[in-house]
Design an enzyme around this catalytic site. Structure first.
Site, PDB file in Angstrom:
ATOM      1  N   ALA A 193      -4.764   7.479  -3.971  1.00 43.49           N
ATOM      2  CA  ALA A 193      -3.388   7.055  -4.265  1.00 43.49           C
ATOM      3  C   ALA A 193      -3.460   5.570  -4.615  1.00 43.49           C
ATOM      4  O   ALA A 193      -3.333   4.690  -3.753  1.00 43.49           O
ATOM      5  CB  ALA A 193      -2.502   7.290  -3.054  1.00 43.49           C
ATOM      6  N   SER A 210       0.851  -1.188   0.000  1.00 46.15           N
ATOM      7  CA  SER A 210       0.000   0.000   0.000  1.00 46.15           C
ATOM      8  C   SER A 210       0.885   1.235   0.000  1.00 46.15           C
ATOM      9  O   SER A 210       2.042   1.161  -0.408  1.00 46.15           O
ATOM     10  CB  SER A 210      -0.949  -0.032   1.201  1.00 46.15           C
ATOM     11  OG  SER A 210      -1.958   0.939   1.073  1.00 46.15           O
ATOM     12  N   ASN A 211       0.370   2.372   0.432  1.00 42.79           N
ATOM     13  CA  ASN A 211       1.158   3.612   0.450  1.00 42.79           C
ATOM     14  C   ASN A 211       0.702   4.492   1.610  1.00 42.79           C
ATOM     15  O   ASN A 211      -0.195   4.121   2.368  1.00 42.79           O
ATOM     16  CB  ASN A 211       1.050   4.314  -0.902  1.00 42.79           C
ATOM     17  CG  ASN A 211      -0.387   4.642  -1.253  1.00 42.79           C
ATOM     18  OD1 ASN A 211      -1.033   5.443  -0.588  1.00 42.79           O
ATOM     19  ND2 ASN A 211      -0.920   3.979  -2.285  1.00 42.79           N
ATOM     20  N   ARG A 212       1.275   5.673   1.717  1.00 43.17           N
ATOM     21  CA  ARG A 212       1.079   6.506   2.909  1.00 43.17           C
ATOM     22  C   ARG A 212      -0.202   7.339   2.891  1.00 43.17           C
ATOM     23  O   ARG A 212      -0.455   8.109   3.820  1.00 43.17           O
ATOM     24  CB  ARG A 212       2.272   7.450   3.078  1.00 43.17           C
ATOM     25  CG  ARG A 212       3.542   6.741   3.470  1.00 43.17           C
ATOM     26  CD  ARG A 212       4.703   7.721   3.573  1.00 43.17           C
ATOM     27  NE  ARG A 212       4.455   8.777   4.541  1.00 43.17           N
ATOM     28  CZ  ARG A 212       5.077   9.959   4.551  1.00 43.17           C
ATOM     29  NH1 ARG A 212       5.970  10.236   3.629  1.00 43.17           N
ATOM     30  NH2 ARG A 212       4.805  10.860   5.473  1.00 43.17           N
TER      31      ARG A 212
END
Ligand code: CTP
Length: 223
Positions: A89, A22-24
């Site tokens: 995102a 995943s991402n931030r």
């Protein structure tokens, strides 16, 4: 009044029942856009990846997990909306395989094979019609050059560029410093906004959308 579809948050790409890529992204920017749109009297649907934020008042929320889920939800919702604001995102890659059982380190190779996720904006571009599409470009390099490239490549009406390496912009904070870029009269117009709260950035995006919608030919409206 417009019917506005907003995507927010990260996507999660599972490799087994307990692990994911995943991402931030925390979803704050997209939730702020959805809240701003609802307060301004628009009908709002928010497609959210896994985030911990409360749903803004008056907003209809659809929860998704992966990029492919988000694409499917968007395809289902788009026909009944006039505008799309794509703040999500989206993970560009997913593990090639998702194991139904937790992977054991014993016997596992320390290499993760990936395959590309769909580019959601490019995939739904043929269904755009007269709808207004807004994208985001969260960059760590040259935000404006990259944003211009994505504005054209993804066929957007507006792109919102921000530099996510700054402490007052980007992931998890309540403020953002963005530049709005859009094609007009054969060139790309560029408006750099001062440091604003994400809610205020949401208001600026909504004001832009309302202006464009008002000036659009009558047959594009309320179809
Ligand atoms: N986006 C999308 N589908 C993806 C990735 C991104 O629709 N698989 C959307 C984002 O929601 C955003 C815009 O495209 O509105 C730009 O996203 P960004 O991650 O900045 O661009 P990428 O296309 O991933 O390009 P790059 O990896 O070159 O930065």
């Amino acid at each position: 009044m417009m019917r506005i579809l907003v995507t927010a948050g990260p996507t999660r790409e599972y490799l087994d029942p307990v692990r994911f890529l995943s991402n931030r992204s925390t979803g704050k920017m997209g939730f702020a856009v959805a809240e701003s749109a609802a307060v301004r009297g628009h009908a709002v649907t928010l497609i959210a990846g896994p985030v911990t934020l409360p749903t803004p008042d008056g907003v209809r929320r659809v929860d998704v997990v992966s990029a492919r889920d988000m694409l499917a939800a968007l395809r289902a919702e788009l026909p009944t909306h006039d505008a799309l604001v794509m703040t999500a995102a989206v993970a560009d890659w997913r593990p090639r395989e998702c194991s139904p059982q937790k992977l054991k380190k014993q016997g596992m190779r320390p290499v993760l094979e990936l395959e590309a996720n769909p580019d959601i904006l490019r995939t739904i571009a043929p269904e755009k019609g007269a709808r207004l599409f807004v994208g985001f470009a969260a960059e760590t390099g040259d935000p404006l050059a990259e944003a211009k490239r994505k504005l054209t490549a993804k066929g957007l009406d507006l792109i919102v560029a921000n530099d996510v390496t700054r402490a007052d912009s980007g992931f998890g904070v309540d403020t953002n410093r963005v530049t709005l870029l859009y094609p007009e009269a054969g060139e790309i117009r560029q408006h750099s906004l001062p440091l604003l709260t994400k809610r205020e950035v949401g208001d600026r995006i909504l004001a832009w959308l309302e202006g464009r919608h008002k000036n659009a030919p009558a047959q594009n409206k309320d179809s």
